[in-house]
Design an enzyme around this catalytic site. Sequence first.
Site, mmCIF file in Angstrom:
data_model
loop_
_atom_site.group_PDB
_atom_site.id
_atom_site.type_symbol
_atom_site.label_atom_id
_atom_site.label_comp_id
_atom_site.label_asym_id
_atom_site.label_seq_id
_atom_site.Cartn_x
_atom_site.Cartn_y
_atom_site.Cartn_z
ATOM 1 N N ARG A 136 13.682 9.173 2.736
ATOM 2 C CA ARG A 136 15.003 9.487 3.288
ATOM 3 C C ARG A 136 16.015 9.748 2.177
ATOM 4 N NH1 ARG A 136 15.951 9.104 8.641
ATOM 5 N NH2 ARG A 136 14.617 7.803 9.982
ATOM 6 N N LYS A 180 -5.309 6.726 -12.455
ATOM 7 C CA LYS A 180 -3.981 6.296 -12.888
ATOM 8 C C LYS A 180 -3.935 6.007 -14.387
ATOM 9 C CE LYS A 180 -2.748 4.061 -8.483
ATOM 10 N NZ LYS A 180 -1.655 4.961 -8.073
ATOM 11 N N SER A 240 -3.996 0.142 -0.494
ATOM 12 C CA SER A 240 -4.717 -1.046 -0.033
ATOM 13 C C SER A 240 -4.971 -1.021 1.468
ATOM 14 C CB SER A 240 -3.906 -2.296 -0.389
ATOM 15 O OG SER A 240 -3.434 -2.232 -1.717
ATOM 16 N N ASP A 291 -7.123 5.380 -2.025
ATOM 17 C CA ASP A 291 -7.536 4.553 -3.159
ATOM 18 C C ASP A 291 -8.940 4.021 -2.918
ATOM 19 O OD1 ASP A 291 -5.077 4.914 -4.308
ATOM 20 O OD2 ASP A 291 -4.478 2.812 -4.261
#
Length: 295
Positions: A166, A82, A237, A25
Amino acid sequence: MNIEKGTETVKKGMAQMQKGGVIMDVTTPEQAKIAEKAGAVAVMALEKVPADIRAGGGVARMADPEVIKKIMDAVSIPVMAKARIGHFVEARILENLGVDYIDESEVLTPADEYYHIDKNKFTVPFVCGARNLGEALRRVGEGASMMRTKGEAGTGNVVEAVRHIRTVMDGIRKVQNLPDDELMTEAKNIGAPYDLIKQVKEEGRLPVVNFAAGGVATPADAALMMQLGADGVFVGSGIFKSGDPEKRAKSIVEATLNYDNYDVLADVSSGLGEAMVGINVSDLEEQERMQNRGW
């Protein structure tokens, strides 16, 4: 052989080219250049990283096209951007700008609480988030060319990304072990297209690449997600909210490439400076959890 631009084969092939890589990002051309120099395979152009979106509250929308264009002009690697869930006009604007991928993202405030974008109608490939196999296959059925775990963006906490990778892998193993005459029932139970369930059984994986995202903040986090079966890593971030973004970016790229080499992992984990301040996901209220957006 002449393959038409924008076909399913081309879009999925573009996503395959990012396997084993890190997508970062960025909010400025300078950050994009740091990411490219560090070895990122692509960047995600934003006005604010998820941690700032979370802290700021309010309605989060598509970035200003001017911000995206400046980042596109600054680097030679692919640029993603986005759009809000269900906001097909934002997606059309991004396609018109010439971005390489669109992320229909739960990090932004959803525009539609019932319907996702029909991604099959677009030439540009889409990436979407998922918490489980059913959610992933619904997005692929709508035309997504690349998947990622939702995790819990902007927290610096990898626990939800681990849970989601998972859960997806568990779902794949379950389908592989089902007899053929139970596949239709499983498709019904998890809300997934039957033809994609059959493909998962035959291939033992999702029909598209599946990256890790949402809370990856350290080289060890990236390596963990790769060892759990991710095809690559998104870092939001975790880089530019850290003490030494340039060094951390390079280290996460190295860790993703060498995810099972503990000599390399120990080396790239050393001397990185302060990591981003994290958030315990258990402290978040239900309405604060971005992963619950979409279905």
